[in-house]
Write an enzyme that holds these catalytic residues in place. Structure first.
Site: not given
Length: 300
Positions: A174, A223, A293
């Site tokens: 990520r 998320s 995130e």
């Protein structure tokens, strides 16, 4: 200063220029204060001209994708927000390669790849947003990550277009690390030849899985927290008993504990307070500090 900058933006650019633009209109969470200016350059040349103007005037700026992984604070954003939505070109190249601009939506990209029998990025079908946004966070699902398929990343820095092969990129779970001021304008991807029907079947399966596990029904950013190594953020949140927890108009989704949703009338402050409550509860129970995130920007 803003009047002078507005006049120059209108005189020197060909793209759309919005003033005092509520960022709630440009984020999937539907919250966020106003940006001084929201500019959508017409193409790469327009983007280059805009960046030169901002450098000359010392104006701060922020680049956004589709707004699907973004939380803008209620005080808004000073300076210029740059949308790359018009950088939406897709070009088929030899050898199972495709160049896609940063403004191409993931849905458009996946459809093109399916139609052309090019496999390897089917997982993007369930990730809303743009190719640029997916690259910036190295989006992934079902064991795949977008940067793994990059042959060459196209960026602009200090007015110069740069091309960097995947071996020269600093990336991981990520994240894709860029130099300060470096902006993604697109990438060339290397795919695998595959039967379009098989690609379509994989896409259908991924979308079915997403509908079953992530059907939250309210504005959200996907998320909210990254998965810590060896476990899932949603499981840690669920074990604290915070599924359904609410602060103002922001709520932990009953359908997926790592999705924070806007039940109506939420503010960015609501989401931030709820995220803090979650993190404190998870840390108290497990010792783990969750990392967001979503990208959090703007002024209080």
């Amino acid at each position: 200063m803003n009047d002078e900058l507005y006049a120059r933006l209108r005189a020197e650019l060909r793209g759309e220029i919005l003033r005092d633009e509520p960022m709630a209109r440009h984020t999937s969470l539907k919250v966020g204060g106003a940006a001084d200016f929201f500019v959508t350059p017409a193409d790469r040349d327009d983007l280059t001209a805009l960046l030169a103007l901002l450098a000359e005037t010392g104006t701060p700026y922020l680049v956004v994708g589709g707004g699907y992984n973004l939380l803008v604070r209620d005080g808004g954003i000073r300076g210029v927000v740059i949308s790359l939505a018009r950088l939406d070109e897709m070009t088929l190249l030899a050898g199972e390669r495709v160049m896609a601009g940063a403004g191409v939506t993931n849905r458009q990209f996946v459809q093109l790849l399916r139609d052309r029998g090019l496999g390897g990025l089917e997982f993007l079908c369930g990730i809303p947003g743009t190719v640029g946004g997916a690259l910036a966070m190295n989006a992934g699902a079902h064991g795949g990550a977008v940067v793994d398929r990059v042959e060459e990343l196209l960026t602009i820095r200090d007015g110069e277009m740069l091309q960097t092969g995947r071996d020269g990129l600093d990336y991981g779970y990520r994240f894709l690390r860029l130099a300060p001021g470096e902006i993604i304008v697109g990438a060339t991807f290397r795919l695998d030849p595959a039967d379009p029907d098989q690609i379509g079947a994989r896409i259908a399966g991924y979308l079915e899985h997403r509908a079953a596990s992530q059907k939250v029904g309210f504005p959200n950013a996907g998320s909210f927290f990254k998965n810590p190594e060896g476990t899932a953020a949603w499981r840690l949140i669920d074990e604290t008993g915070l599924r359904g927890e609410r602060v103002g108009g922001a709520q932990v989704s009953e359908a997926h504990a790592n999705f924070l949703i806007n039940r109506g009338g939420a503010t960015a402050a609501d989401f931030l307070a709820l995220a803090t409550r979650i993190n404190e509860a998870v840390k108290q129970r497990t010792g783990i500090t969750l990392e967001e995130e979503v990208r959090i920007v703007g002024e209080e």
